[in-house]
Design a protein around this motif. Sequence first.
Motif, PDB file in Angstrom:
ATOM      1  N   ALA A 226      -1.685  12.984   3.786  1.00 33.26           N
ATOM      2  CA  ALA A 226      -1.867  12.652   2.458  1.00 33.26           C
ATOM      3  C   ALA A 226      -0.584  11.896   2.118  1.00 33.26           C
ATOM      4  N   LEU A 227       0.658  12.288   2.665  1.00 39.01           N
ATOM      5  CA  LEU A 227       1.794  11.245   2.083  1.00 39.01           C
ATOM      6  C   LEU A 227       1.588   9.996   2.893  1.00 39.01           C
ATOM      7  N   LEU A 228       1.261   9.973   4.165  1.00 34.81           N
ATOM      8  CA  LEU A 228       1.218   8.850   4.881  1.00 34.81           C
ATOM      9  C   LEU A 228      -0.062   7.689   4.195  1.00 34.81           C
ATOM     10  N   VAL A 229      -1.041   8.302   4.090  1.00 30.10           N
ATOM     11  CA  VAL A 229      -2.121   7.647   3.449  1.00 30.10           C
ATOM     12  C   VAL A 229      -1.628   6.897   2.044  1.00 30.10           C
ATOM     13  N   THR A 230      -1.121   7.800   1.176  1.00 29.67           N
ATOM     14  CA  THR A 230      -0.637   7.245  -0.222  1.00 29.67           C
ATOM     15  C   THR A 230       0.424   6.494   0.053  1.00 29.67           C
ATOM     16  N   ILE A 231       1.442   6.562   0.766  1.00 27.24           N
ATOM     17  CA  ILE A 231       2.479   5.440   1.066  1.00 27.24           C
ATOM     18  C   ILE A 231       2.024   4.292   1.576  1.00 27.24           C
ATOM     19  N   VAL A 232       1.095   4.209   2.467  1.00 24.65           N
ATOM     20  CA  VAL A 232       0.525   2.886   2.884  1.00 24.65           C
ATOM     21  C   VAL A 232      -0.139   2.298   1.853  1.00 24.65           C
ATOM     22  N   ILE A 233      -1.133   2.988   1.016  1.00 23.43           N
ATOM     23  CA  ILE A 233      -1.890   2.104   0.118  1.00 23.43           C
ATOM     24  C   ILE A 233      -1.037   1.829  -1.233  1.00 23.43           C
ATOM     25  N   LEU A 234      -0.210   2.461  -1.605  1.00 19.77           N
ATOM     26  CA  LEU A 234       0.830   2.226  -2.547  1.00 19.77           C
ATOM     27  C   LEU A 234       1.834   0.888  -2.260  1.00 19.77           C
ATOM     28  N   PHE A 235       2.204   0.817  -0.868  1.00 21.61           N
ATOM     29  CA  PHE A 235       2.731  -0.244  -0.481  1.00 21.61           C
ATOM     30  C   PHE A 235       1.842  -1.634  -0.670  1.00 21.61           C
ATOM     31  N   LEU A 236       0.854  -1.432  -0.054  1.00 24.21           N
ATOM     32  CA  LEU A 236      -0.148  -2.404  -0.163  1.00 24.21           C
ATOM     33  C   LEU A 236      -0.373  -2.917  -1.533  1.00 24.21           C
ATOM     34  N   PHE A 237      -0.483  -2.089  -2.371  1.00 22.26           N
ATOM     35  CA  PHE A 237      -0.903  -2.444  -3.794  1.00 22.26           C
ATOM     36  C   PHE A 237       0.315  -3.026  -4.497  1.00 22.26           C
ATOM     37  N   ARG A 239       3.620  -3.508  -3.117  1.00 22.16           N
ATOM     38  CA  ARG A 239       4.529  -4.417  -2.448  1.00 22.16           C
ATOM     39  C   ARG A 239       6.134  -4.197  -2.611  1.00 22.16           C
ATOM     40  N   SER A 240       6.509  -2.633  -3.199  1.00 21.55           N
ATOM     41  CA  SER A 240       7.528  -2.404  -3.501  1.00 21.55           C
ATOM     42  C   SER A 240       7.841  -0.909  -2.795  1.00 21.55           C
ATOM     43  N   THR A 379       5.109  -7.541  -9.775  1.00 24.08           N
ATOM     44  CA  THR A 379       3.841  -7.491 -11.027  1.00 24.08           C
ATOM     45  C   THR A 379       2.684  -8.686 -10.074  1.00 24.08           C
ATOM     46  N   LYS A 380       2.998  -9.159  -9.062  1.00 26.42           N
ATOM     47  CA  LYS A 380       2.028 -10.034  -8.373  1.00 26.42           C
ATOM     48  C   LYS A 380       0.672  -9.494  -8.313  1.00 26.42           C
TER      49      LYS A 380
END
Length: 797
Positions: A226-237, A239-240, A379-380
Amino acid sequence: MWSSISRFVLRNRLLLLIILGSLTGFMIYNALQVRIVYEFARLLPETDSASIQYEEFKNRFGLDGNVAVLSVKDSNIYKLDRFNDWYQIGEEIKKIKGIQEVVSVARIYNLTKNDSLGKFEFKRLIPQKPTSQEQLDSLKKIIESLPFYEGFIYNKQTKATVMAITFDKSELDTKNRILITDTIKQKVDAFGKKYGLDVHYSGLPYIRTVLQRIVSSEMLMFMGLALLVTIVILFLFFRSILVVVFSMLVVIVGVAWSFGTLALLNYKITILTGLIPPLIIVIGVPNCILLLNKYHVEYRKHGKQGLALFRMIQKIGISLFFANLTTAIGFAVFCFTGTQILSQFGLVASLNVLATYIISLILMPVVFSFLPPPGIKHTKHLERKRLSTILEKVVLLVQNHRKKVYITVVVVVCISVAGMFLIKPLGYVVDDLPKNHVVYSDLNYFNENFHGVLPFEIAIDTKKENGVFADNGRVLYKINLLQKLLAKYPEFSKPVSVAEAVKFSYQAYKDGNPKFYRLPGAMDLSKISAYTGEAKVNRFKAFIDSTKRYTRVSVQVADVGSIELKKLVDELKPRIDSIFNYDTDNKKWVQADQRIDANMTGFCVMFLKGNEFLVTNLLESVALAVILISLVMFTLFMTGRMVFVAVIPSIVPLLVTAGLMGFFDIHLKPSTILIFSIAFGIASDGTLYFLTKYRQELKQLNGNISKAVSLTIRETGISMIYTAVILSCGFGIFTASKFGGTAALGILVSFTLLIAYCSNLILLPCFLLSLEKRLSNKEFTGKQLVELEEFDVADEE
């Protein structure tokens, strides 16, 4: 109100951080005390009649699920070296603390008649290892002349032999059972390896040990995934790195609180409560996404960090509150099932969904108030062309092609309803494990060689003292008729009962002649009782009580599934009643006050009753969730039309999922019914996000529904897409489970939420536009919903 909350949070940042940190430290301290459950979960309420009968049975005769079995198929088991090794293993296992008894071909008891003392002697047939093959061959003849053990300890046809290990009750429901099971397995596996034999294990103590190990390991695995999946998706969205780190901080605090809540409520980790920490991660991250998106949108408008943070709380706080409330309701309805394991899951999950909401509402604005304002690259994500293109197509679809949307929805719903009628309410004791799992394959081995290992009991109450042996053994003969009836069903193993003990005694009375392994006549029965004495009765106290009023017939049954098991129970009930209470000589039923009660009970019957109870109550829970969430919608909009508009887009995905379950033969059982309440609660979040934003836009546009819908799609669409992806991928991690029910929950909730967010983004605005003339602006501009006050920029600056 929300302006006041915003001011309070931003003006008391350090105080709130200290309070939140202290509470989290307290929760972590308590979380360290939480333990894994080691007993089977009670599915029926304590007040249920079947549950009461089962408790009375256990109090009278002891546990029915405390025997582990292991077996090898070996035609050379009576070779001296091999037999002596088997003998030695039995002796070593018997010495383990927590083991009550061990029975095998090397550890069986024989009954012999001692005429000089006028009694039977019950002794070990093989008190020490045989010293020669000739001695062992002689013992083998004696063993095979004892029908009592055939089909129970060995199978002549298949050459399979069993070692039955009875656990002490004091150790059965503790962590020690796992250590004992590991010790036994180590010893027996060494025997199998030495002689090239496959060893098969089963019985409830062993099955429970395996299941608990999986629960423990999967909880950690799911949290990591759960942590891995959410970390990856959050970063992709976004970029921070900072967004990822502090979003994870929110959910990690939420996880700590969930464990702490378990400990404070004195609950343990079960197959369901073990899912709560990863669920908190998956459900908590969308809170962070919506808050951050609003923060970024506001900052881009005016470039003022303080105002952006203020409006983040003010504008999104209320939407998130009601969204998390509906999610919490989806879990809380399980508290009303009357089942302990579900009630605990529902209470802890619902409390911590709300707690995680509070944590995110405090931590996100406070933390980001200390950080630099977001840069252009942060914010991009609000300007992504693909997302914008998708949302523009959605706007075009709902504005100009609503009829096509409705036709598509109606067709899909009709097909789904047809699939719903194909759903079967079917559960197995171990069907949550994959078919290739060793527990499953070993259970099939015992089904084939010994007709199953799962406890099935018939408890008999003669209604009077010494009733079991009274009237020249009338009840014994009826028990024998019952056993002949059970023998007609291949699902049942050979029974063990006081009638079998009497047969064993009669064989001993006739000097061990196997042809006398049968119930004696009245005169011989009287002679046998003189040899038996109280000592013999006490030895069989697990099958007859001290007053000789109560007895039992104990069999094992194959894991045939809840449908077949119900057919068996329903078919046996009248037949058993007729055996004990129908007078065949006079062709009539005996009087009510003279009847003998013969009730089916035991683990398998409790599993069947519990499964039926849960399916019924969980279906009611789904209905309750729909009603409660509809009431939440009504309190927000004070109109029945808006409840219809709000609820239907979240119900359609449930119908689609139910249809898929029917078409793909996914059975209705406790683990799959959970999907609907959870999914409906979370799906309603998207409805609330959309409608609260729509209401704000409608007020600013003076009631122009068409423009309000388009603007709402464009602004909330990004957050809803982000949330849908996070939730879908987050629940998707549960497909990695070894438990079929958990994996089904993951894939079905994941699919349902994707459909739900599409429904909320397409079907919901279509409804709003189609009902444009019927929906009064007062339904959105009245005082029934808490006003979202505009913040005075000058005051904050």
